[in-house]
Design a protein around this motif. Sequence first.
Motif, PDB file in Angstrom:
ATOM      1  N   ALA A   1       5.856   2.538   6.475  1.00 44.99           N
ATOM      2  CA  ALA A   1       6.973   1.694   6.043  1.00 44.99           C
ATOM      3  C   ALA A   1       8.133   2.550   5.567  1.00 44.99           C
ATOM      4  O   ALA A   1       9.289   2.145   5.630  1.00 44.99           O
ATOM      5  N   GLY A   2       7.835   3.735   5.088  1.00 45.45           N
ATOM      6  CA  GLY A   2       8.847   4.659   4.608  1.00 45.45           C
ATOM      7  C   GLY A   2       8.189   5.882   3.996  1.00 45.45           C
ATOM      8  O   GLY A   2       6.977   5.904   3.782  1.00 45.45           O
ATOM      9  N   VAL A   3       8.995   6.891   3.755  1.00 43.04           N
ATOM     10  CA  VAL A   3       8.513   8.131   3.144  1.00 43.04           C
ATOM     11  C   VAL A   3       9.383   8.427   1.933  1.00 43.04           C
ATOM     12  O   VAL A   3      10.616   8.410   2.023  1.00 43.04           O
TER      13      VAL A   3
ATOM     14  N   PRO B   1       0.834  -1.204   0.000  1.00 40.46           N
ATOM     15  CA  PRO B   1       0.000   0.000   0.000  1.00 40.46           C
ATOM     16  C   PRO B   1       0.869   1.256   0.000  1.00 40.46           C
ATOM     17  O   PRO B   1       1.882   1.316   0.700  1.00 40.46           O
ATOM     18  N   VAL B   2       0.478   2.233  -0.813  1.00 41.27           N
ATOM     19  CA  VAL B   2       1.217   3.487  -0.935  1.00 41.27           C
ATOM     20  C   VAL B   2       0.216   4.635  -0.839  1.00 41.27           C
ATOM     21  O   VAL B   2      -0.688   4.741  -1.661  1.00 41.27           O
TER      22      VAL B   2
ATOM     23  N   PRO C   1       1.902   1.240   5.324  1.00 42.22           N
ATOM     24  CA  PRO C   1       2.002   1.788   3.965  1.00 42.22           C
ATOM     25  C   PRO C   1       3.234   2.668   3.798  1.00 42.22           C
ATOM     26  O   PRO C   1       3.771   3.202   4.766  1.00 42.22           O
ATOM     27  N   TRP C   2       3.655   2.825   2.560  1.00 46.19           N
ATOM     28  CA  TRP C   2       4.610   3.854   2.206  1.00 46.19           C
ATOM     29  C   TRP C   2       3.832   5.150   2.066  1.00 46.19           C
ATOM     30  O   TRP C   2       2.636   5.130   1.769  1.00 46.19           O
ATOM     31  N   LEU C   3       4.490   6.262   2.252  1.00 39.88           N
ATOM     32  CA  LEU C   3       3.899   7.569   1.997  1.00 39.88           C
ATOM     33  C   LEU C   3       4.733   8.256   0.932  1.00 39.88           C
ATOM     34  O   LEU C   3       5.949   8.393   1.083  1.00 39.88           O
ATOM     35  N   VAL C   4       4.080   8.648  -0.158  1.00 38.79           N
ATOM     36  CA  VAL C   4       4.737   9.444  -1.187  1.00 38.79           C
ATOM     37  C   VAL C   4       4.207  10.859  -1.043  1.00 38.79           C
ATOM     38  O   VAL C   4       3.012  11.109  -1.214  1.00 38.79           O
ATOM     39  N   LEU C   5       5.105  11.774  -0.681  1.00 43.05           N
ATOM     40  CA  LEU C   5       4.756  13.189  -0.520  1.00 43.05           C
ATOM     41  C   LEU C   5       5.136  13.942  -1.782  1.00 43.05           C
ATOM     42  O   LEU C   5       6.298  13.925  -2.190  1.00 43.05           O
ATOM     43  N   VAL C   6       4.148  14.568  -2.387  1.00 48.78           N
ATOM     44  CA  VAL C   6       4.376  15.354  -3.589  1.00 48.78           C
ATOM     45  C   VAL C   6       4.429  16.818  -3.182  1.00 48.78           C
ATOM     46  O   VAL C   6       3.468  17.335  -2.600  1.00 48.78           O
TER      47      VAL C   6
END
Length: 169
Positions: A126-128, A71-72, A98-103
Motif C-alpha cells: 500500500a505504501g512504504v 496491516p503494517v 500492507p504498508w511497509l515501514v523500513l527502519v
Amino acid sequence: MTIQPVASTPAHVPTVALRYALIPVHGYGIAVATVARMLDGDGDGDGDGDGDGARARVLAPAEPVPYGAQPVLLAESTVYGMTCVEELLQRWGPLPKPWLVLVSDAPAPPVPDARYLLRALGGRLAGVARVPYLPVLRGVRTADEALEHKDVLAAAGRLRRTMEGTTRR
C-alpha cells in the motif's frame, strides 16, 4: 448447561479503534517497539500521554489481522529484511495490501540489492514509509524512553504524516 457471566465494559475505557496492526517480519526489538509507539502517538488523543486507547499494536506470531486495521510490515532496510518481506508477501493471501515501514539499520542508504527488492515488491504494498537511523535506540531501555529524544519525536511525526497521507510535497 452452565452460564458464564459476561463482564461489562467499564465506562472509563475509551473506544478507540485499532488503526495499525504491526507485523515484525524478522523479530521483535527496540526498533519495532519504538515504531509501535510512534504510530500509536498519544494513543487516546487526550494529550495526557497515558496511551489508554492504542491505535497501533504489534501482533503476536500467527495472530490474524483485526478487522478494519491496516496491516503494517516492519523490517530493517537490509537485504535480509527485504528478503523476509518478500517471503511474507508471497504467502499474503486476500488481506488488504500492507504498508511497509523500513527502519534504517545504519546511517547510510540501503545497499543496491535491498533497493532492488524494494522496487520489485512495490506493487504488492500500500505504501512504504522510512524511519531513519536513530542512534539513540542503541542506548535506551524502552520505547517510551526513546520517545523522549527530539530526533525520535521528529521521525515519529514524519512517519505518521507519511502513513496518514499528509506528507508535504
